[in-house]
Motif scaffolding. Sequence first.
Motif, short mmCIF file in Angstrom:
data_model
loop_
_atom_site.label_atom_id
_atom_site.label_comp_id
_atom_site.label_asym_id
_atom_site.label_seq_id
_atom_site.Cartn_x
_atom_site.Cartn_y
_atom_site.Cartn_z
N UNK A 202 6.71 12.85 -13.12
CA UNK A 202 6.20 12.23 -15.21
C UNK A 202 5.54 13.92 -15.23
N UNK A 203 4.42 13.86 -15.05
CA UNK A 203 2.81 14.46 -15.23
C UNK A 203 4.39 15.54 -15.37
N UNK A 204 4.24 16.44 -14.33
CA UNK A 204 4.91 17.79 -14.39
C UNK A 204 5.86 17.63 -15.13
N UNK A 205 6.79 16.92 -15.90
CA UNK A 205 7.85 16.81 -16.80
C UNK A 205 7.74 17.53 -18.46
N UNK B 180 -2.08 7.55 -17.22
CA UNK B 180 -1.15 7.93 -16.62
C UNK B 180 -0.35 7.17 -17.10
N UNK B 181 -0.01 5.10 -16.78
CA UNK B 181 0.46 4.99 -17.53
C UNK B 181 0.16 4.47 -19.20
N UNK B 182 -1.19 3.80 -19.16
CA UNK B 182 -0.85 3.25 -20.18
C UNK B 182 -0.90 4.05 -21.90
N UNK C 283 1.06 -1.45 0.05
CA UNK C 283 0.30 -0.13 -0.11
C UNK C 283 0.87 1.27 -0.39
N UNK C 284 1.92 1.38 0.80
CA UNK C 284 2.57 2.23 0.77
C UNK C 284 3.34 2.68 -0.65
N UNK C 285 3.59 1.47 -1.12
CA UNK C 285 4.35 1.72 -2.50
C UNK C 285 3.73 2.11 -3.52
N UNK C 286 2.51 1.81 -3.71
CA UNK C 286 0.72 2.35 -4.53
C UNK C 286 1.59 3.77 -4.09
N UNK C 287 1.54 3.97 -3.00
CA UNK C 287 0.90 5.48 -2.80
C UNK C 287 1.94 5.89 -3.17
N UNK C 288 2.81 5.87 -2.77
CA UNK C 288 4.65 6.52 -3.65
C UNK C 288 4.55 6.37 -5.02
N UNK C 289 4.39 6.04 -5.76
CA UNK C 289 4.01 5.77 -7.08
C UNK C 289 2.74 6.47 -7.39
#
Length: 141
Positions: free
Chosen positions: A46-49, A107-109, A32-38
């Motif tokens: 990525x979006x801001x870049x 985002x990812x797809x 869960x924390x890993x998903x929240x981090x991503x």
Amino acid sequence: MEILALTLPVFAIVVIGYACVRAGVVTEAIAVPLVQFVYRICLPALMFHIVASDPIDSLLNWDFWIAFGGGTLLVLAIVALLGWRWLGESFAHRTILAFSTVQTNTGFIALPILHAVFGAKGVPPAAIANLIIAAADFHRL
């Protein structure tokens, strides 16, 4: 075949993550924390870049905004306001269903697919749309 090549890495990461949890390499407590981090850190970065790398004129693609915003609002209104005939639930429940209905995976797809179909000009508007969706959904994580 090109779409498969573009999306396969995303699905491979999901499968590897699932396998790691099932095998005990990664505990569910870490998942869960890993998903929240991503979702909260990596994807917005990525979006801001993408958005920061593009001139403002290409970000203000009004045809895209009318199609994306108009389609989103139309589906939201149909489910929330007119869905009582089919759903028979309270307005609050229909509203939650409506917001769930208009969530996108830009985002990812979608980004690699848009890049393959439209070139670099197809990515920035979708990045902004993703930032809006992520900001609206940020409180849930």
